[in-house]
Design a protein around this motif. Sequence first.
Motif, mmCIF file in Angstrom:
data_model
loop_
_atom_site.group_PDB
_atom_site.id
_atom_site.type_symbol
_atom_site.label_atom_id
_atom_site.label_comp_id
_atom_site.label_asym_id
_atom_site.label_seq_id
_atom_site.Cartn_x
_atom_site.Cartn_y
_atom_site.Cartn_z
ATOM 1 N N HIS A 93 0.845 -1.194 0.000
ATOM 2 C CA HIS A 93 0.000 0.000 0.000
ATOM 3 C C HIS A 93 0.887 1.253 0.000
ATOM 4 C CE1 HIS A 93 -3.547 2.436 0.887
ATOM 5 N NE2 HIS A 93 -2.854 3.012 1.865
ATOM 6 N N SER A 96 2.865 1.530 -3.349
ATOM 7 C CA SER A 96 2.006 1.866 -4.472
ATOM 8 C C SER A 96 1.594 3.335 -4.448
ATOM 9 C CB SER A 96 0.771 0.962 -4.463
ATOM 10 O OG SER A 96 0.008 1.172 -5.613
ATOM 11 N N ARG A 101 4.844 2.660 -10.211
ATOM 12 C CA ARG A 101 4.599 1.251 -10.479
ATOM 13 C C ARG A 101 5.098 0.422 -9.304
ATOM 14 N NH1 ARG A 101 7.783 -2.690 -12.858
ATOM 15 N NH2 ARG A 101 9.458 -1.204 -13.248
ATOM 16 N N THR A 102 4.314 -0.589 -8.921
ATOM 17 C CA THR A 102 4.690 -1.518 -7.859
ATOM 18 C C THR A 102 4.555 -2.927 -8.402
ATOM 19 O OG1 THR A 102 3.887 0.005 -6.169
ATOM 20 C CG2 THR A 102 4.168 -2.285 -5.504
ATOM 21 N N ARG A 124 -4.121 0.992 -5.433
ATOM 22 C CA ARG A 124 -3.925 0.500 -6.799
ATOM 23 C C ARG A 124 -3.502 -0.973 -6.817
ATOM 24 N NH1 ARG A 124 -0.018 4.749 -7.925
ATOM 25 N NH2 ARG A 124 1.122 3.096 -8.962
ATOM 26 N N ILE A 128 -0.897 -4.073 -9.389
ATOM 27 C CA ILE A 128 0.339 -4.721 -8.953
ATOM 28 C C ILE A 128 0.421 -6.113 -9.579
ATOM 29 C CG2 ILE A 128 1.656 -5.582 -6.988
ATOM 30 C CD1 ILE A 128 0.329 -3.360 -5.311
#
Length: 179
Positions: A93, A96, A101-102, A124, A128
């Motif tokens: 969390h 992100s 970008r994660t 988001r 992921i």
Amino acid sequence: MAAGAVMHTFEVQLADVDRGVYDEVTVRAARHPSETDAYMVTRVLAYLLEYEDGVAFSGGISATEEPAVLIRDATGRITAWIEVGAPDAGRLHFGSKLADRTTVYTHRDPAKVRAGVAGKTIHRGEDIVLHSFDRGFIDAAVDALARRNTMTLSVTERQLYLDLNGTALSSAIHDQPLV
């Protein structure tokens, strides 16, 4: 007296056809005593599979506000938050929200990683991607691991071909949504 980190060096020939990345790279990875070889190998693979300007390992287990691998732009802003293993929802969390970008690379059963974050709030989370490898691939790479390593890593159509110290291995790179 506590044992210190063990330094591993990888001389890498990288050919990621999927992304158009071709380079000779020297990677130095410190393995903390609390870190498994499987985690370290996955961390090195994540670094190489995400390789671009600005990629770096974080400060290690003491760097609680950073992922295992990150990418910064020229201004120092984190553009990619790259976790390894089975990170908790809170870290994902946080990452992100911070980065564009994660993503997660795991050496564990991806179903268990997904179950560990199911139903939790992750900014988001649907964006992921969880990357995993064929069963036994990471363990076979660990068996070939030395302190000083020569590695050839090729990727084409999400198939990874790895030669580590003369041991030839291959695996599909399995990509799936984390949540």
